[in-house]
Design a protein around this motif. Structure first.
Motif, PDB file in Angstrom:
ATOM      1  N   VAL A  23      42.190   9.441  40.469  1.00 37.47           N
ATOM      2  CA  VAL A  23      42.229  10.296  41.667  1.00 37.47           C
ATOM      3  C   VAL A  23      43.009   9.594  42.774  1.00 37.47           C
ATOM      4  O   VAL A  23      43.901  10.183  43.410  1.00 37.47           O
ATOM      5  CB  VAL A  23      40.788  10.588  42.158  1.00 37.47           C
ATOM      6  CG1 VAL A  23      40.820  11.409  43.429  1.00 37.47           C
ATOM      7  CG2 VAL A  23      40.009  11.292  41.060  1.00 37.47           C
ATOM      8  N   ALA A  24      42.681   8.319  42.983  1.00 32.32           N
ATOM      9  CA  ALA A  24      43.343   7.590  44.063  1.00 32.32           C
ATOM     10  C   ALA A  24      44.850   7.532  43.823  1.00 32.32           C
ATOM     11  O   ALA A  24      45.650   7.789  44.732  1.00 32.32           O
ATOM     12  CB  ALA A  24      42.772   6.175  44.155  1.00 32.32           C
ATOM     13  N   ARG A  55      37.722   5.484  35.116  1.00 33.39           N
ATOM     14  CA  ARG A  55      37.561   6.907  34.809  1.00 33.39           C
ATOM     15  C   ARG A  55      37.651   7.796  36.035  1.00 33.39           C
ATOM     16  O   ARG A  55      38.322   8.831  36.002  1.00 33.39           O
ATOM     17  CB  ARG A  55      36.183   7.149  34.192  1.00 33.39           C
ATOM     18  CG  ARG A  55      36.089   6.650  32.794  1.00 33.39           C
ATOM     19  CD  ARG A  55      34.850   7.187  32.158  1.00 33.39           C
ATOM     20  NE  ARG A  55      35.007   7.090  30.735  1.00 33.39           N
ATOM     21  CZ  ARG A  55      34.191   7.635  29.856  1.00 33.39           C
ATOM     22  NH1 ARG A  55      33.138   8.314  30.283  1.00 33.39           N
ATOM     23  NH2 ARG A  55      34.400   7.514  28.586  1.00 33.39           N
ATOM     24  N   TYR A  56      36.951   7.389  37.073  1.00 35.22           N
ATOM     25  CA  TYR A  56      36.798   8.322  38.184  1.00 35.22           C
ATOM     26  C   TYR A  56      37.595   7.959  39.428  1.00 35.22           C
ATOM     27  O   TYR A  56      38.095   8.833  40.120  1.00 35.22           O
ATOM     28  CB  TYR A  56      35.320   8.456  38.559  1.00 35.22           C
ATOM     29  CG  TYR A  56      34.504   8.950  37.399  1.00 35.22           C
ATOM     30  CD1 TYR A  56      34.544  10.297  37.033  1.00 35.22           C
ATOM     31  CD2 TYR A  56      33.745   8.070  36.639  1.00 35.22           C
ATOM     32  CE1 TYR A  56      33.826  10.747  35.939  1.00 35.22           C
ATOM     33  CE2 TYR A  56      33.021   8.513  35.550  1.00 35.22           C
ATOM     34  CZ  TYR A  56      33.056   9.850  35.200  1.00 35.22           C
ATOM     35  OH  TYR A  56      32.363  10.300  34.116  1.00 35.22           O
ATOM     36  N   ILE A  57      37.681   6.674  39.727  1.00 38.42           N
ATOM     37  CA  ILE A  57      38.286   6.319  41.011  1.00 38.42           C
ATOM     38  C   ILE A  57      39.810   6.198  40.898  1.00 38.42           C
ATOM     39  O   ILE A  57      40.554   6.851  41.639  1.00 38.42           O
ATOM     40  CB  ILE A  57      37.701   4.987  41.551  1.00 38.42           C
ATOM     41  CG1 ILE A  57      36.171   5.066  41.582  1.00 38.42           C
ATOM     42  CG2 ILE A  57      38.271   4.643  42.916  1.00 38.42           C
ATOM     43  CD1 ILE A  57      35.623   6.055  42.574  1.00 38.42           C
ATOM     44  N   ALA A  58      40.258   5.375  39.938  1.00 39.62           N
ATOM     45  CA  ALA A  58      41.690   5.083  39.875  1.00 39.62           C
ATOM     46  C   ALA A  58      42.567   6.327  39.690  1.00 39.62           C
ATOM     47  O   ALA A  58      43.535   6.503  40.441  1.00 39.62           O
ATOM     48  CB  ALA A  58      41.958   4.042  38.782  1.00 39.62           C
ATOM     49  N   SER A  77      45.202   4.276  33.540  1.00 39.94           N
ATOM     50  CA  SER A  77      43.764   4.255  33.817  1.00 39.94           C
ATOM     51  C   SER A  77      43.046   5.343  33.014  1.00 39.94           C
ATOM     52  O   SER A  77      41.939   5.125  32.506  1.00 39.94           O
ATOM     53  CB  SER A  77      43.484   4.386  35.315  1.00 39.94           C
ATOM     54  OG  SER A  77      44.034   5.570  35.811  1.00 39.94           O
ATOM     55  N   LEU A  88      39.374  -2.125  43.792  1.00 43.80           N
ATOM     56  CA  LEU A  88      39.038  -0.866  43.123  1.00 43.80           C
ATOM     57  C   LEU A  88      40.095  -0.401  42.128  1.00 43.80           C
ATOM     58  O   LEU A  88      39.777   0.250  41.140  1.00 43.80           O
ATOM     59  CB  LEU A  88      38.820   0.242  44.150  1.00 43.80           C
ATOM     60  CG  LEU A  88      37.635   0.047  45.102  1.00 43.80           C
ATOM     61  CD1 LEU A  88      37.451   1.283  45.961  1.00 43.80           C
ATOM     62  CD2 LEU A  88      36.363  -0.233  44.318  1.00 43.80           C
ATOM     63  N   LEU A  89      41.355  -0.696  42.426  1.00 46.31           N
ATOM     64  CA  LEU A  89      42.415  -0.219  41.537  1.00 46.31           C
ATOM     65  C   LEU A  89      43.123  -1.362  40.824  1.00 46.31           C
ATOM     66  O   LEU A  89      43.339  -1.315  39.619  1.00 46.31           O
ATOM     67  CB  LEU A  89      43.499   0.523  42.335  1.00 46.31           C
ATOM     68  CG  LEU A  89      43.102   1.691  43.167  1.00 46.31           C
ATOM     69  CD1 LEU A  89      44.308   2.227  43.898  1.00 46.31           C
ATOM     70  CD2 LEU A  89      42.563   2.769  42.250  1.00 46.31           C
ATOM     71  N   CYS A 113      41.674  -1.968  47.972  1.00 51.19           N
ATOM     72  CA  CYS A 113      42.545  -1.332  46.961  1.00 51.19           C
ATOM     73  C   CYS A 113      42.705  -2.241  45.745  1.00 51.19           C
ATOM     74  O   CYS A 113      42.705  -1.786  44.601  1.00 51.19           O
ATOM     75  CB  CYS A 113      43.943  -1.058  47.507  1.00 51.19           C
ATOM     76  SG  CYS A 113      43.972   0.141  48.809  1.00 51.19           S
ATOM     77  N   LEU A 138      35.366   2.732  37.346  1.00 50.49           N
ATOM     78  CA  LEU A 138      36.538   2.746  38.240  1.00 50.49           C
ATOM     79  C   LEU A 138      37.745   3.360  37.523  1.00 50.49           C
ATOM     80  O   LEU A 138      38.495   4.148  38.099  1.00 50.49           O
ATOM     81  CB  LEU A 138      36.876   1.325  38.694  1.00 50.49           C
ATOM     82  CG  LEU A 138      35.856   0.679  39.637  1.00 50.49           C
ATOM     83  CD1 LEU A 138      36.184  -0.791  39.846  1.00 50.49           C
ATOM     84  CD2 LEU A 138      35.826   1.408  40.970  1.00 50.49           C
TER      85      LEU A 138
END
Ligand code: TRP
Length: 459
Positions: free
Chosen positions: A442-443, A437-440, A402, A52-53, A49, A435
């Motif tokens: 959503v997570a 744009r797409y991962i943070a 983000s 990635l975040l 975590c 990260l």
């Protein structure tokens, strides 16, 4: 134009940001979550975590602050080009003030417990009395108020002295002290008989305990622990100079924060197992710090009363400084805002923040005693402040940050800031942008839904 202060050294900047990150969150939630949710398995998830975040969002906050060299509200004003994004900075200032109002209440408690530990007040208290000791203390209208004000005044003194002479100098003294205390306490704790079982509880990987909910909990914890989602890191970064490597600073801060959190587990669990307490039934939060642990330490060092006093005093002092440096970073967000937007001298701006937060803090504090029947959405005033800032404002702001950095900001700005205008190679930029744009978003969206209870059907 007034000249704005900067941190005088790289180390000072890192220690100040680490001081913001290392706080109550490291001690009162992380160890318990780890022990109960799969030990090393949880730690691995937590580190993912952070990677990635945590790091990308921390870097975004650094970027926004350093780019604009302004307080959080103005920073977003400048970068948003007049769009609604400017509200994100204001949300940061508001959230910072909000968190400080209840954080200082707990800061006051840590002072009270440090003095109690140092004067041997826990000596001879029967195990089942620690709960009522704590309840009586917090329900009293006076003592917690006095400690809260003392805590806020200490915060005030550091913040009102400015960046280099206040925050930086203080961080350079207090953060090393904090590390030394942590190490000493770990050494002392792991030497206890039965410590092995505690370490095993903390570290033994058990992936079967890692459910979807645990992962979401780990993300939320990473977020809070790193002080993300509001103006703290952005404000501190506005005092970074042009040679500060934003990526490296973020990594350093994350590493320090995680190590302290894990070490806190090494302080707590060996003692808990040493006295044969059931680690699975420990509370997280205030119950752990102020009810279970005084008893645990007392019992663990029963044979050596002097060491019991020394150990618990050092422990509460440690939590106190961890809370103090975090409170300073929260205070600075609003102080910088007032200095720059209302053109007041720092001293006066800091005084306003201290006065307002102490006053609201007293109301939060009284919600354990005389005001305990005043409920907001079914929660006491203190719980409401804690819940809404930690579970709602922070994730919302984090998600927006983000999106702002990943989608809205010009990629050129990101490249310039992360590479210090070409001075550094910063090959990781496309990865960070991906990260962000797409991962943070959503997570964090999932964490938010979890925190408002949408996933209550999950295990
Ligand atoms: N990170 C601190 C802790 O672990 C708390 C904190 C300080 C914080 N500043 C913050 C949390 C800003 C969220 C946002 O206790």
């Amino acid at each position: 134009m007034t000249t704005r202060e900067n941190f005088g050294s790289k180390l000072g900047a890192i220690l100040a940001a680490a001081g913001s990150a290392v706080g109550l969150g490291n001690v009162w939630r992380f160890p318990i979550e780890t022990g109960q949710h799969g030990g090393a398995a949880f730690i691995i998830i937590y580190i993912i975590c952070i990677l990635l975040l945590g790091i990308p969002i921390m870097m975004s906050e650094f970027l926004i602050g350093r780019r604009t060299h302004s307080n959080t509200a103005r920073a977003y004003d400048q970068l948003s080009g007049g769009t609604c994004w400017k509200w994100l900075g204001r949300l940061g200032v508001f959230t910072g003030t909000f968190i400080l109002c209840y954080y200082c209440v707990v800061g006051g408690w840590t002072l009270q417990y440090t003095t109690m530990a140092a004067t041997g007040a826990f000596d001879g208290v029967p195990a089942n009395e620690f709960g009522s000791l704590f309840q009586t203390f917090v329900a009293n209208p006076w003592m917690p108020t006095v400690w809260l004000i003392i805590f806020m005044l200490m915060t005030h003194i550091v913040v009102s002295r400015g960046i280099q002479h206040g925050i930086e100098r203080f961080s350079k003294i207090i953060m090393p002290t904090l590390f030394i205390l942590v190490v000493l306490l770990v050494v002392c704790s792991v030497c206890l008989p039965g410590a092995g079982a505690g370490i095993e509880f903390l570290l033994k990987p058990d992936f079967s305990k890692v459910t979807g909910k645990v992962i979401l909990g780990a993300m939320g914890q990473a977020f809070y622990s790193l002080s993300l989602g509001m103006g703290c890191l952005c404000t501190y970064a506005s005092y970074f100079n042009h040679h500060t490597n934003l990526g490296r600073t973020a990594v350093n801060v994350c590493v320090i924060d995680t190590i302290v959190a894990i070490m806190a587990g090494f302080i707590i669990f060996p003692s808990v197992f040493n006295i044969g307490m059931d680690a699975n039934n420990l509370d997280a939060g205030a119950g752990l710090l102020f009810v279970s642990l005084p008893n645990v330490f007392q019992k663990s060092f029963e044979a050596l009363p002097f060491l019991a006093i020394l150990f618990s005093t050092a422990f509460y002092f440690l939590i106190f400084i961890a809370a103090l440096t975090s409170a300073i970073s929260l205070h600075e967000v609003t102080t910088a805002f007032i200095v720059e937007e209302m053109k007041l001298k720092r001293r006066w701006a800091a005084l306003i923040v201290t006065a307002v937060c102490s006053a609201v803090g007293v109301v939060c504090s009284l919600s354990f005693g005389p005001l305990k029947d005043v409920l907001i959405f079914g929660m006491s005033i203190f719980d409401f402040f804690d819940y809404i800032s930690g579970n709602i404002f922070l994730p919302v702001a984090g998600m927006l940050i983000s999106i702002f950095a990943g989608w809205y900001l010009d990629r050129r700005i990101l490249t310039e800031e992360f590479s210090n205008n070409g001075e550094l190679r910063a090959k990781y930029i496309p990865l960070i942008v991906f990260l962000l744009r797409y991962i943070a978003p959503v997570a964090i969206g999932l964490v938010l839904l979890n925190q408002v209870g949408v996933f209550s059907f999950l295990a």
